[in-house]
Design a protein around this motif. Structure first.
Motif, PDB file in Angstrom:
ATOM      1  N   ARG A  52     -36.519 -27.420 -22.941  1.00  0.00           N
ATOM      2  CA  ARG A  52     -36.811 -26.785 -21.272  1.00  0.00           C
ATOM      3  C   ARG A  52     -35.601 -26.429 -20.569  1.00  0.00           C
ATOM      4  N   ILE A 100     -37.512 -37.712 -15.424  1.00  0.00           N
ATOM      5  CA  ILE A 100     -37.459 -36.932 -16.512  1.00  0.00           C
ATOM      6  C   ILE A 100     -37.790 -35.660 -16.513  1.00  0.00           C
ATOM      7  N   VAL A 144     -28.140 -34.989 -19.748  1.00  0.00           N
ATOM      8  CA  VAL A 144     -28.765 -36.427 -19.144  1.00  0.00           C
ATOM      9  C   VAL A 144     -30.192 -36.680 -20.517  1.00  0.00           C
ATOM     10  N   ASP A 201     -29.126 -30.777 -17.564  1.00  0.00           N
ATOM     11  CA  ASP A 201     -30.697 -30.945 -17.811  1.00  0.00           C
ATOM     12  C   ASP A 201     -30.179 -31.686 -19.239  1.00  0.00           C
ATOM     13  N   ARG A 233     -40.864 -34.448 -14.670  1.00  0.00           N
ATOM     14  CA  ARG A 233     -41.586 -33.973 -13.118  1.00  0.00           C
ATOM     15  C   ARG A 233     -40.812 -33.860 -12.045  1.00  0.00           C
ATOM     16  N   MET A 234     -39.274 -34.391 -12.031  1.00  0.00           N
ATOM     17  CA  MET A 234     -38.691 -33.808 -11.016  1.00  0.00           C
ATOM     18  C   MET A 234     -38.055 -33.022 -10.583  1.00  0.00           C
ATOM     19  N   ARG A 240     -33.274 -36.287 -11.658  1.00  0.00           N
ATOM     20  CA  ARG A 240     -33.820 -36.530 -12.732  1.00  0.00           C
ATOM     21  C   ARG A 240     -32.661 -37.491 -13.603  1.00  0.00           C
ATOM     22  N   VAL A 293     -39.206 -36.634 -24.001  1.00  0.00           N
ATOM     23  CA  VAL A 293     -37.472 -36.236 -23.609  1.00  0.00           C
ATOM     24  C   VAL A 293     -37.428 -34.576 -23.872  1.00  0.00           C
ATOM     25  N   ARG A 332     -37.997 -31.853 -22.542  1.00  0.00           N
ATOM     26  CA  ARG A 332     -36.995 -31.224 -21.231  1.00  0.00           C
ATOM     27  C   ARG A 332     -36.118 -30.348 -21.766  1.00  0.00           C
TER      28      ARG A 332
END
Lengths: 111, 92
Positions: free
Chosen positions: B28, A24, B37, B34, A26-27, A33, B22, B25
């Motif tokens: 960011r 999640i 998820v 995103d 790096r994709m 992802r 996680v 992500r």
């Protein structure tokens, strides 16, 4: 004997979840992802729960573990489908190496 | 110190590393999908952490919280995706 198998299953499942989270991070786009997280994280949590059930060796715990695994297996594709459809219709950019886009003619993307 | 104790500690360290990844992500992520998820994966990691913690402390009752967390995370993800899609249709 069962404790060793349970510990190995816990470590293997945690490694699968770690690989999913590296995916999640790096994709390149959101669809890849989701493809990383939906499959690898579900497999990892299944392995961790089977390890927990093997540690306790109790029928009640096994029933709860089977319920969680069945629920995750039923709901993870539905959730990923809904997020993917919303992301596609919103017009999020695809990766530049994506060749096949079969929904392009059926649903107009918002630009 | 038995083998299962060491194994549960190792897997707890791996799971906490994945929580950190996680969260990167989640902060960011360029779009809101995103972040949805990332929240979904975060709840899955939460179930795994609860399960490993119940092995560490030998408390079998904690598995029930995993069921609740699975149900709540599915409802939350579907609700977020549904309202995102609905607002999108209204704008178009």
């Amino acid at each position: 004997m069962f404790e060793i198998i349970a510990g190995l299953l816990l470590i293997i499942g945690s490694l699968f979840i770690l690989i999913a989270t590296i995916g999640i991070l790096r994709m390149p786009d959101i669809f890849l992802r989701m493809s990383a997280t939906t499959k690898a994280a579900t497999l990892g949590i299944c392995v961790v729960l089977i390890g927990t059930a093997m540690f306790y060796q109790d029928f009640g715990i096994l029933t709860r573990v089977v319920i969680i695994i069945m629920f995750l297996g039923l709901t993870a594709p539905v959730a990923a489908h809904m997020i993917g459809r919303a992301a596609y219709l919103e017009g999020l950019p695809l990766w530049h190496k994506t060749h096949i886009d079969e929904m392009k003619d059926e649903f107009p993307r918002k630009k | 110190m038995s083998f299962i104790y060491v194994a549960a500690n190792i897997s707890m360290v791996l799971l906490i590393c994945s929580v950190v990844l996680v969260l990167i992500r989640l902060f960011r992520g360029p779009s809101i999908e995103d972040r949805i998820v990332a929240l979904d994966v975060l709840s899955v990691i939460g179930i795994a952490i609860i399960s490993v913690y119940s092995v560490l402390t030998q408390t079998p009752l904690l598995i029930d919280i995993g069921i609740m967390l699975a149900i709540l995370s599915f409802i939350g993800t579907v609700a977020l995706a549904y309202y995102l899609h609905k607002g999108l249709k209204k704008n178009v």
